[in-house]
Structures are given as structure tokens and as C-alpha cells.
Design an enzyme around this catalytic site. Structure first.
Site, PDB file in Angstrom:
ATOM      1  N   SER A 116      21.623   0.961  21.065  1.00 41.99           N
ATOM      2  CA  SER A 116      20.731   0.339  20.086  1.00 41.99           C
ATOM      3  C   SER A 116      20.303   1.350  19.013  1.00 41.99           C
ATOM      4  O   SER A 116      21.162   1.830  18.274  1.00 41.99           O
ATOM      5  CB  SER A 116      19.543  -0.277  20.845  1.00 41.99           C
ATOM      6  OG  SER A 116      18.807  -1.100  20.018  1.00 41.99           O
TER       7      SER A 116
ATOM      8  N   ASP B  78      23.857 -11.411  20.564  1.00 40.62           N
ATOM      9  CA  ASP B  78      22.832 -10.401  20.278  1.00 40.62           C
ATOM     10  C   ASP B  78      22.142 -10.739  18.956  1.00 40.62           C
ATOM     11  O   ASP B  78      22.775 -10.691  17.894  1.00 40.62           O
ATOM     12  CB  ASP B  78      23.505  -9.023  20.210  1.00 40.62           C
ATOM     13  CG  ASP B  78      22.501  -7.892  20.165  1.00 40.62           C
ATOM     14  OD1 ASP B  78      21.334  -8.133  19.807  1.00 40.62           O
ATOM     15  OD2 ASP B  78      22.888  -6.757  20.483  1.00 40.62           O
TER      16      ASP B  78
ATOM     17  N   HIS C  39      21.249  -8.490  23.823  1.00 40.61           N
ATOM     18  CA  HIS C  39      21.066  -7.062  23.518  1.00 40.61           C
ATOM     19  C   HIS C  39      21.026  -6.203  24.787  1.00 40.61           C
ATOM     20  O   HIS C  39      21.128  -4.979  24.710  1.00 40.61           O
ATOM     21  CB  HIS C  39      19.772  -6.888  22.706  1.00 40.61           C
ATOM     22  CG  HIS C  39      19.718  -5.619  21.918  1.00 40.61           C
ATOM     23  ND1 HIS C  39      20.642  -5.309  20.951  1.00 40.61           N
ATOM     24  CD2 HIS C  39      18.863  -4.566  21.956  1.00 40.61           C
ATOM     25  CE1 HIS C  39      20.347  -4.128  20.422  1.00 40.61           C
ATOM     26  NE2 HIS C  39      19.276  -3.656  21.032  1.00 40.61           N
TER      27      HIS C  39
HETATM   28  C1  MLT Z   1      17.130  -0.085  15.032  1.00 48.87           C
HETATM   29  O1  MLT Z   1      16.028  -0.140  14.525  1.00 48.87           O
HETATM   30  O2  MLT Z   1      17.793   0.936  15.151  1.00 48.87           O
HETATM   31  C2  MLT Z   1      17.682  -1.387  15.517  1.00 48.87           C
HETATM   32  O3  MLT Z   1      16.916  -2.459  15.061  1.00 48.87           O
HETATM   33  C3  MLT Z   1      17.819  -1.436  16.988  1.00 48.87           C
HETATM   34  C4  MLT Z   1      16.497  -1.284  17.648  1.00 48.87           C
HETATM   35  O4  MLT Z   1      15.770  -2.273  17.770  1.00 48.87           O
HETATM   36  O5  MLT Z   1      16.162  -0.192  18.011  1.00 48.87           O
END
Ligand code: MLT
Length: 203
Positions: A100, A150, A181
Site C-alpha cells: 500500500s 480494491d 485491499h
Molecule cells: C497512499 O496514500 O499511499 C495510498 O492511498 C495507500 C494508503 O492508503 O496508504
């Protein structure tokens, strides 16, 4: 940067990068599953968003602060360089495993800094930015694991990322998972098989 370093007994170093709200402990088991003989450098993101560690700032969900992303990407690369000298691991054998937000900074290393990674396992990544010409990624090997449902990292974005990396000459394997996710054990086994085929392990 706050980190854990575990010395292994082959030449590869896994750079572990957690998701938002995580820390340097989160991906240790995944690292072990992928290559229990590799060195491990697991890093905590330097940003806090409402107390949650991240690797770079965002303006809102899915909208990144691109100046900060550029700065933090450089900062992480310099940290890896410094640690490679301090701990004595090979800088050209660093393979990132990011989930992520961690996958997004790993993607940003590939987009921004030539030869920063030998490869990457990107778990639920997004396109880190669209305003950079990518360096030549010939020789870089990238595994993308994307969830079909996702909502944070939508399907089209995974396809776009795959295309951008391929255009820059990276060897990319895009793996679709019947999931959202959240990671599944099965996709980590697929990632391990891909790693075994692409990064020879010398114990
Ligand atoms: C991010 O901010 O890198 C993406 O939205 C993934 C997350 O939620 O961390």
C-alpha cells in the site's frame, strides 16, 4: 530512519516498506516467507498522519503531496545507500517489498531514481505520480499484486502502472487477486515463486 536490520546469508537485501499506520515490524514475516536467507532492512516511514506512520504526505486519500513524495523518495534512497555502507550489503541487490503506502514509495523509487532497486514486489500499489519521465528500467524486475475489488488502488490504476513500468523497459508481472485491499496468503506464495524464478538465492 527508524529501522530493523537483520543480516542474512545470501547477497540479496529485502527493503520492507509498511502500509499507512504500520511500522517496521509489519512485513518481517512476509520477508521471511519470500526469502528467509536474505538480509532484511525494514524501515518505518518518517511522516506521521494523525499518529499513523507513512512514507510521504498526502493531501487526502489517494491524492499525494508530490513535492513531499519527491523529497521522501530521495531521503529513503539516501538512507538505503548509507545503510549499505554501514551494514555492508550490496547496494545493487536491493529488492523492495512494499504494501500500500509502502508499495507507493517503492514505485516512486523506480519512477524517480535510476538503479535504486534491482526489483520490487508491489502489493496493492498505485501510480505514484504522472509528472515524471521514468528512467530506463531495463533489468529491473517488478511483481505487482493487485486486488480485483480494491477501492483504494483501483483496477485501472494497476493496469496503468504496469504499462508505465513496461514502457520504461522493466520486466513486470501483474498478478490479479480475487480480493480487496487486504492481502491474501496465496498471493504471497505466488510472489515468493516469482522471486525464486527471478532472484537466484545463494545461501
Ligand atoms: C497512499 O496514500 O499511499 C495510498 O492511498 C495507500 C494508503 O492508503 O496508504
Amino acid at each position: 530512519m527508524i529501522h530493523i536490520y537483520n543480516k542474512g546469508n545470501n547477497d540479496n537485501t529485502l527493503l520492507l516498506l509498511h502500509g499507512t499506520g504500520g511500522n517496521e515490524n509489519d512485513l518481517l514475516d512476509i520477508g521471511k516467507l519470500i526469502d528467509s536467507n536474505a538480509n532484511v532492512l525494514s524501515v518505518r516511514g518518517n511522516i506521521l498522519e494523525n499518529g499513523m506512520p507513512r512514507f510521504f504526505k498526502r493531501l487526502k486519500e489517494g491524492v499525494f503531496d508530490l513535492d513531499d513524495l519527491e523529497f521522501r523518495t530521495k531521503e529513503l534512497n539516501e538512507f538505503v545507500e548509507k545503510m549499505s555502507k554501514e551494514y555492508g550489503f550490496k547496494r545493487d541487490k536491493v529488492i523492495a517489498i512494499g504494501y500500500s503506502n509502502g508499495a507507493n514509495i517503492a514505485g516512486s523509487l523506480l519512477f524517480q531514481i535510476a538503479n535504486s532497486l534491482a526489483g520490487a514486489i508491489l502489493l496493492r500499489p498505485m501510480v505514484p505520480r504522472r509528472d515524471f519521465k521514468l528512467p530506463n528500467l531495463d533489468g529491473s524486475k517488478v511483481f505487482i499484486s493487485a486486488g480485483l475489488y480494491d477501492s483504494i488502488c483501483p483496477k485501472d490504476e494497476s493496469i496503468e502502472l504496469d504499462n508505465l513500468l513496461r514502457k520504461a523497459k522493466a520486466e513486470v508481472h501483474l498478478n490479479w487477486v480475487d480480493a480487496n485491499h487486504r492481502l491474501t496468503y496465496n498471493e504471497l506464495e505466488v510472489a515468493r515463486d516469482w522471486y525464486n524464478n527471478n532472484f537466484k538465492k545463494e545461501s
